[in-house]
Every structure is written in structure tokens, then in C-alpha cells.
Design an enzyme around this catalytic site. Structure first.
Site, PDB file in Angstrom:
ATOM      1  N   ASP A 338       6.972  45.201 -49.234  1.00  0.00           N
ATOM      2  CA  ASP A 338       5.631  45.552 -49.695  1.00  0.00           C
ATOM      3  C   ASP A 338       5.563  46.974 -50.222  1.00  0.00           C
ATOM      4  O   ASP A 338       4.496  47.576 -50.257  1.00  0.00           O
ATOM      5  CB  ASP A 338       4.628  45.407 -48.545  1.00  0.00           C
ATOM      6  CG  ASP A 338       4.689  44.037 -47.905  1.00  0.00           C
ATOM      7  OD1 ASP A 338       4.598  43.053 -48.644  1.00  0.00           O
ATOM      8  OD2 ASP A 338       4.847  43.969 -46.673  1.00  0.00           O
ATOM      9  N   SER A 363       3.297  52.032 -51.499  1.00  0.00           N
ATOM     10  CA  SER A 363       3.036  51.165 -50.367  1.00  0.00           C
ATOM     11  C   SER A 363       1.914  50.253 -50.820  1.00  0.00           C
ATOM     12  O   SER A 363       0.804  50.705 -51.059  1.00  0.00           O
ATOM     13  CB  SER A 363       2.600  51.984 -49.166  1.00  0.00           C
ATOM     14  OG  SER A 363       2.154  51.123 -48.159  1.00  0.00           O
ATOM     15  N   ARG A 364       2.241  48.974 -51.024  1.00  0.00           N
ATOM     16  CA  ARG A 364       1.267  48.109 -51.675  1.00  0.00           C
ATOM     17  C   ARG A 364       0.134  47.648 -50.772  1.00  0.00           C
ATOM     18  O   ARG A 364      -0.917  47.266 -51.257  1.00  0.00           O
ATOM     19  CB  ARG A 364       1.975  46.895 -52.277  1.00  0.00           C
ATOM     20  CG  ARG A 364       2.640  47.249 -53.603  1.00  0.00           C
ATOM     21  CD  ARG A 364       3.163  46.032 -54.309  1.00  0.00           C
ATOM     22  NE  ARG A 364       4.497  45.686 -53.836  1.00  0.00           N
ATOM     23  CZ  ARG A 364       5.612  46.245 -54.297  1.00  0.00           C
ATOM     24  NH1 ARG A 364       5.553  47.160 -55.234  1.00  0.00           N
ATOM     25  NH2 ARG A 364       6.786  45.889 -53.828  1.00  0.00           N
ATOM     26  N   VAL A 365       0.331  47.668 -49.464  1.00  0.00           N
ATOM     27  CA  VAL A 365      -0.759  47.196 -48.607  1.00  0.00           C
ATOM     28  C   VAL A 365      -1.245  48.232 -47.606  1.00  0.00           C
ATOM     29  O   VAL A 365      -2.306  48.087 -47.026  1.00  0.00           O
ATOM     30  CB  VAL A 365      -0.349  45.919 -47.833  1.00  0.00           C
ATOM     31  CG1 VAL A 365      -0.203  44.752 -48.772  1.00  0.00           C
ATOM     32  CG2 VAL A 365       0.914  46.129 -47.030  1.00  0.00           C
TER      33      VAL A 365
END
Ligand SMILES: Nc1ncnc2c1ncn2[C@@H]1O[C@H](COP(=O)(O)OP(=O)(O)OP(=O)(O)O)[C@@H](O)[C@H]1O
Ligand SMILES: [Mg+2]
Lengths: 501, 134
Positions: A338, A363-365
Site C-alpha cells: 500500500d 502511503s496510500r492508506v
């Protein structure tokens, strides 16, 4: 008399015993390699199913083909000969796991290797391979993992249940980030599993000592298959690690697992595959090397409370060659995770440590798990840094820069300086907010660049006694109030007065 | 493309010679051997023959088993074993290869394909040992 007692005892033990005939599938060993064998027959074998050899050694099915199977031998493979019988057991390989495994160093089959005796307490069998939790059991990420590292907590925040890759060349501080993160989990309600794959014993010993000294072994398990262990065990170690993690997650706990590193894991798998004469593909890795890591990392998740809660956060580490993230294994793992924390040799040697390239890292989430106060200061910080990077390259050519450009550059340099952080010195999130607040509100634009670090540690100390309201608000509620903000502003100005004198 | 294994070769030969006259079959076998030679696969000949034999047996409903026993089986025992296995394996006939092994102490061990049915004294003693030492 004595004899009778023994006989009685035996009779009792055997009271319910009934011998019966057995029906088993049996294969024959065709070839023996270094810790790996190929066997014929066993047409019903499942992936990761356990098999037994006549010398008592246990094996795990790895590679199922028409006509033959590849088996990893756990234990004494030197005692296995061509033609030996191989028996299937019908069971997936299981490891004995219990609460008392915490604080221990174990090998790829969960046996202790730290010379501290057997693992006490009740042990449960946990399968080494488990289907990853389905979508309905999952919950989205909304709780942070505090790493204590400013650059990460502010700019590349990690949430519980996330998979964040740490990637960089050798000696860029990858392990340091992982170890610091573990050290910072004290009192954060987290169990940590550190999986060491193909590392030298001396390195592992150092890490273990560090963790013990920092009190981190009270909530940490180390799973290790060292550089001198057979490739088969190195291949198995991460799956063993995540099984341990699942044991704790099944009790509703949050677990952080680190795989240091998956490049060596892929190499071990390549070695086994080549021994088994599977057709090599790109970079001589077998075609299913993607599956090797995806089925491992898919087991990281955050479970919703209907399914018992708990989470597994995974921090896999990948070593690149000369910063090449487009090589086979790095691209694979980047696509499964992610986000990534990208470390650079150049930055490391410029003294910017941790050597995180914040421009390339994402950091995608994780930002949905950041506390509000941090989100507030981090937003401005990100902007400051982005503008700084844009201008920095140009500024080397021109000397007469306009005021606005100069200001942006000054702010950027201070930001870079503030994000530097030595090893083993995690910063609490509320203290991170204090210094980043001071920076992003322009309150330290007038502090000399070479005095920034000194100012940083000073203001943190000063705030402990003078800005109690602000600190407790951030710590407990995740955001400051108007009064809290007024307090911190005043305290920073006050401290600047003291500092400059 | 499918991998060429002794089994696939045997299957090929089997379908080609199926329900052909003796003379025709002879000719087919000859050209088949020539093909093996050309493909440098003659050393696999034995394996092909074995696979072919199994196919014929499958066709006829014969299951070949290895029976490991302590001493030679009497005709009566053989008949009993055959009857039981015929039913168990849904076979038209059972072909028993007898193997003498004194170490099993008694009873019988049947092996067919990769399945082993162990009903020996040794096997039972081992089970007992496992129960006692658990
Ligand atoms: N923030 C930091 N400040 C100062 N020194 C650091 C920092 N982080 C790491 N180091 C030092 O840099 C060296 C390399 O760090 P580390 O072993 O973590 O890197 P690595 O990328 O894991 O290396 P390897 O490729 O050997 O596994 C170590 O000597 C470590 O002490
Ligand atoms: Mg390292």
C-alpha cells in the site's frame, strides 16, 4: 509388586487402543538435493502439505507437478536416500505457537534457537499457510502505527493493517527504520514479529541485544532463518512469522510484522526452484515468484469486530541494486503493498538520515489513520518540502534570488534539518506535533540553520512543563483547541527568548 | 504444447493399435520404435512399455498389486485377498505380485499405484508405540 503397577498402568493406557489397518499414499524419493527432494507418486498431495520420511524427517510439499512433487525437507536431509518411502499426512504443516513465544528467538519451524530452553505454556498448532481473510471480514485502516520517526509519521503515515514497503540499496538504514519502529511500540498495545531472512548471525545478535536493552522483547518475537541455514528454511521463515502473527491477531491483538528482507527470500526461492529444475523466467526467478509474495502480504489485514478484531501490519523490506526499483522483485512487491518508504544512498551520505526520499515515498492508506493534529501540520510541511525541492535545483545557479524564493528555500532547509533523526531515539507523536507546528507556522524561520537541532530538543523539553494543555490535548484528543494553540504559540515565543540569549 | 512423457507416448501407441489386426499392429509398432529412435528417446523404451502395459490392464479392468507378506500365501488366502480387492477397487481381475518380507512379522501390506494399505503386525505395533509415547 512394582511390575504389577507398571502392567496395570500399561493396560490402562492401552485400554482404548485399537490397532487398525491404514491406507496411505506413498511416494518414492527420486532425487535428493540440498534440503530439497523430488519424489514420485503422491498424486493427491496439497500445497504445503506435510510428508514424512523413514528417518523421521518431516517435509513440506512445495511444487506439485504431473508425475513428481518437490518437497522441502525440515530437519536431517542427509539421512534421506533415493528410493526412500515418502508418506503424505493429509495435513498442512503446522507450527506450535503460544503466548510464551514472546521474547524468544525461533527458527522457521518455531523451535527456539536462543538457548533459553523450550517454549513454556500451552501451545496451539497453527497452519503455516492460510487463506487470506476475505473482504467482508476486513475493516479499513483508521488507527495509526506510531513509528516515532518524524519523517514517516508526518509524511508517510502507516495505519494498522497496512502493508508498507521499506525499499533501498544496501546500508541505507532499512533495518534501522524497522528496529526503531519496534522499539517505539512500547505501551502502544502492539505485538511485534521480526522475521530475519538470510541475515548473518552477528547482525541478528546485534538486533536482538538492541531490542532486549530497549525492553522491546517484552512484546516481540524474532523468527530467523540465517544466511547459513538451508534455502528451504529461508523460504519458509516469513510464512512461519505470519502464522505467529495470526495467532496473536486471532486473540484480537494488533500485530506488526517485519520481513527483513524479501529480496533474500526471493533468492532462496529461486535457488530451490532451480534445484527442482523448474523453468526459470525473468532474472531466473520462477514464474510464480509474484504469488510467493502476494499470498504472504495478503495475510496482513485489519479485521472488523464482528470477526474478532485485531490486525496485522506488514513492513516488508526490499534491497535494491543501485537504486533500481524497476527490477523484477521490487516492482512486484511495490504493486502488492500500500505504499513504499524509499531510502537513498545519496541522502544517506549527505547526512540526511533517515535517508527517506519523501518525494518518491507514498502511503496510500495511512493518512486516514493520522491524528488530526498531525494531519494539520503535515499538510503544510508536505507543501513546503515540495516547493523547496522544485526551487533547490535552480537556486544553485542564481545568487540574486527574490525574497519569496529565499523564504521558501530557508523554510525547506529547516524542514529537512528537523526531519533528521538519529537511530534509537523515537519521538512521541505530541512532541512531533510541537516541533512541526513551530516549523510550519514559520515560528523558527529566524533560528539559524545550524541551531535547529539544538532548538528542537530544547523546545520539546520546555514544552513538557510549560505547554501541558497543548500536549495533553494532542495526546488524548488528537487535536488542539484554540486555548491549546494560544498556549503553544506563547511557549514557543517564550522559549525563543531563552534560547537566543 | 504438451510435454512428451512415456505416458503420453504409450497413450499414443495404445490408441493407434487399438482394435487393429495383428499385422497392422506390428507395422505401427515398428514405425513407433523408429520415431523413438529419431527423437533420441529409445532409452525411455522400458518406461513406455511399462506405461503401455498399465494402459492395457486398465482397459481390461485388471489392477496389479504388490502384496508383501511374511510367508508364501496359500491359494486360499490368495483367493480371499483377490475377492476382497476386486470389490474394493471395482476391478474385473486382480494381479498379485507376491513379495516376502520377514520384517513385517505377520499380516499383509497391499500396494497399488501410490496407495499402500498396511495391515501388518509391524504396522500395528508402530501404532501402539505412537499411542504409548504421545
Ligand atoms: N537515522 C540514522 N542515523 C544515523 N545512522 C544511521 C541511521 N540509520 C541507520 N544508520 C546507520 O547506517 C548503517 C546501516 O543501517 P542499516 O543496517 O539499518 O541499513 P540496511 O539498509 O538495513 O543495511 P543492509 O543492506 O546491510 O541490511 C548502520 O551502521 C546504522 O547504524
Ligand atoms: Mg538490513
Amino acid at each position: 509388586m512394582q511390575k504389577n503397577i507398571i502392567l496395570e498402568q500399561l493396560k490402562k493406557e492401552l485400554g482404548d487402543f485399537k490397532a487398525h489397518h491404514t491406507k496411505e499414499r506413498v511416494g518414492a524419493v527420486l532425487e535428493v538435493f540440498d534440503g530439497v527432494v523430488r519424489a514420485s507418486g503422491l498424486s493427491d498431495l496439497k500445497m504445503s502439505e506435510m510428508v514424512t520420511f523413514p528417518n523421521g524427517a518431516v517435509g513440506v510439499a512445495l511444487n506439485l507437478e504431473e508425475g513428481s512433487v518437490g518437497i522441502i525437507v525440515l530437519g536431517d536431509y542427509l539421512g534421506i536416500k533415493e528410493g526412500d518411502e515418502v508418506k503424505s499426512t493429509g495435513n498442512i504443516l503446522e507450527l506450535p505457537v503460544g503466548d510464551e513465544i514472546i521474547g524468544r528467538v525461533v527458527n522457521a519451524i518455531a523451535s527456539p534457537i536462543d538457548g533459553r530452553g523450550t517454549i513454556a505454556g500451552e501451545l496451539k498448532s497453527y497452519p503455516i499457510e492460510r487463506v487470506a481473510p476475505g473482504v467482508i471480514t476486513r475493516k479499513s485502516v483508521d488507527q495509526p502505527v506510531q513509528t516515532g520517526i518524524k519523517a514517516i509519521d508526518a509524511l508517510i503515515p502507516i495505519g494498522r493493517g497496512q502493508r508498507e514497503l521499506i525499499i533501498g540499496d544496501r546500508q541505507t538504514g532499512k533495518t534501522a527504520i524497522a528496529v526503531d519502529t519496534i522499539l517505539n511500540q512500547k505501551g502502544q498495545n502492539m505485538i511485534c514479529v521480526y522475521v530475519a531472512i538470510g541475515q548473518k548471525d552477528s547482525k541478528l545478535r546485534k538486533i536482538e541485544t538492541r531490542l532486549r536493552e530497549g525492553g522491546a522483547m517484552d512484546y516481540t518475537v524474532i523468527v530467523s532463518a540465517g544466511a547459513s541455514d538451508p534455502a528451504a528454511l529461508q523460504y519458509l521463515a516469513p510464512y512461519a512469522g505470519v502464522s505467529v502473527a495470526e495467532y496473536f491477531m486471532d486473540q484480537g491483538k494488533d500485530v506488526l510484522i517485519i520481513y527483513d528482507d524479501l529480496s533474500k527470500h526471493a533468492v532462496a526461492y529461486r535457488e530451490i526452484s532451480l534445484l527442482l529444475r523448474r523453468p526459470p523466467g525473468r532474472e531466473a526467478y520462477p514464474g510464480d515468484v509474484f504469488y510467493l509474495h502476494s499470498r504472504l502480504l495478503e495475510r496482513a489485514c485489519r479485521r472488523n469486530s464482528d470477526y474478532g478484531g485485531g490486525s496485522i501490519t506488514a513492513l516488508p523490506i526490499i534491497e535494491t541494486q543501485a537504486g533500481d526499483i524497476s527490477a523484477y522483485i521490487p516492482t512486484n512487491v511495490i504493486s502488492i503493498t500500500d505504499g513504499q518508504i524509499f531510502l537513498e544512498t545519496d541522502l544517506f551520505y549527505k547526512g540526511i538520515r533517515p535517508a527517506v526520499n519523501v518525494g518518491f515515498s507514498v502511503s496510500r492508506v495511512g493518512s486516514s489513520a493520522q491524528i488530526k493534529a498531525m494531519k494539520k501540520v503535515a499538510g503544510t510541511l508536505k507543501l513546503d518540502l515540495a516547493q523547496f525541492r522544485e526551487l533547490e535545483a535552480f537556486s544553485q545557479f542564481g545568487s540574486d534570488l527574490d525574497e519569496a524564493t529565499k523564504k521558501t528555500l530557508d523554510r525547506g532547509r529547516r524542514a529537512v534539518e528537523l526531519l533528521k533523526q538519529p537511530q534509537y531515539s523515537p519521538v512521541l507523536v505530541e512532541n512531533q506535533v510541537v516541533v512541526l507546528y513551530a516549523l510550519t507556522r514559520g515560528l523558527i524561520d529566524d533560528i539559524a540553520l545550524d541551531k535547529i537541532k539544538e532548538f528542537e530538543s530544547g523546545i520539546v523539553d520546555y514544552a513538557q512543563t510549560h505547554a501541558k494543555k497543548f500536549l495533553s490535548e494532542v495526546r488524548e484528543k488528537g487535536m488542539w483547541s484554540d486555548e491549546g494553540e494560544a498556549e503553544i504559540k506563547k511557549v514557543i515565543e517564550e522559549y525563543k527568548g531563552v534560547f537566543k540569549k | 504444447m504438451k510435454k512428451i512423457t512415456p505416458t503420453t507416448l504409450a497413450e499414443l501407441l495404445f490408441t493407434e493399435t487399438h482394435e487393429k489386426s495383428e499385422a497392422e499392429s506390428q507395422k505401427i509398432v515398428k514405425s513407433f520404435v523408429a520415431l523413438l529412435a529419431k527423437k533420441r528417446m529409445l532409452e525411455k523404451g522400458n518406461l513406455v512399455v511399462e506405461a503401455y502395459r498399465q494402459l492395457i490392464q486398465q482397459e481390461k479392468g485388471i489392477v496389479e498389486v504388490t502384496a508383501t507378506v511374511h510367508e508364501h500365501m496359500s491359494t486360499h488366502t490368495k483367493d480371499t485377498v483377490t475377492t476382497i480387492l476386486k470389490k474394493e477397487l471395482h476391478a474385473k481381475d486382480i494381479l498379485i505380485n507376491e513379495k516376502i518380507d520377514h520384517s513385517i512379522l505377520g499380516g499383509i501390506k497391499i500396494k497399488y499405484g501410490d496407495i499402500v494399505i498396511d495391515s501388518t503386525l509391524l504396522g500395528r505395533l508402530k501404532q501402539m508405540k505412537a499411542t504409548l509415547f504421545k
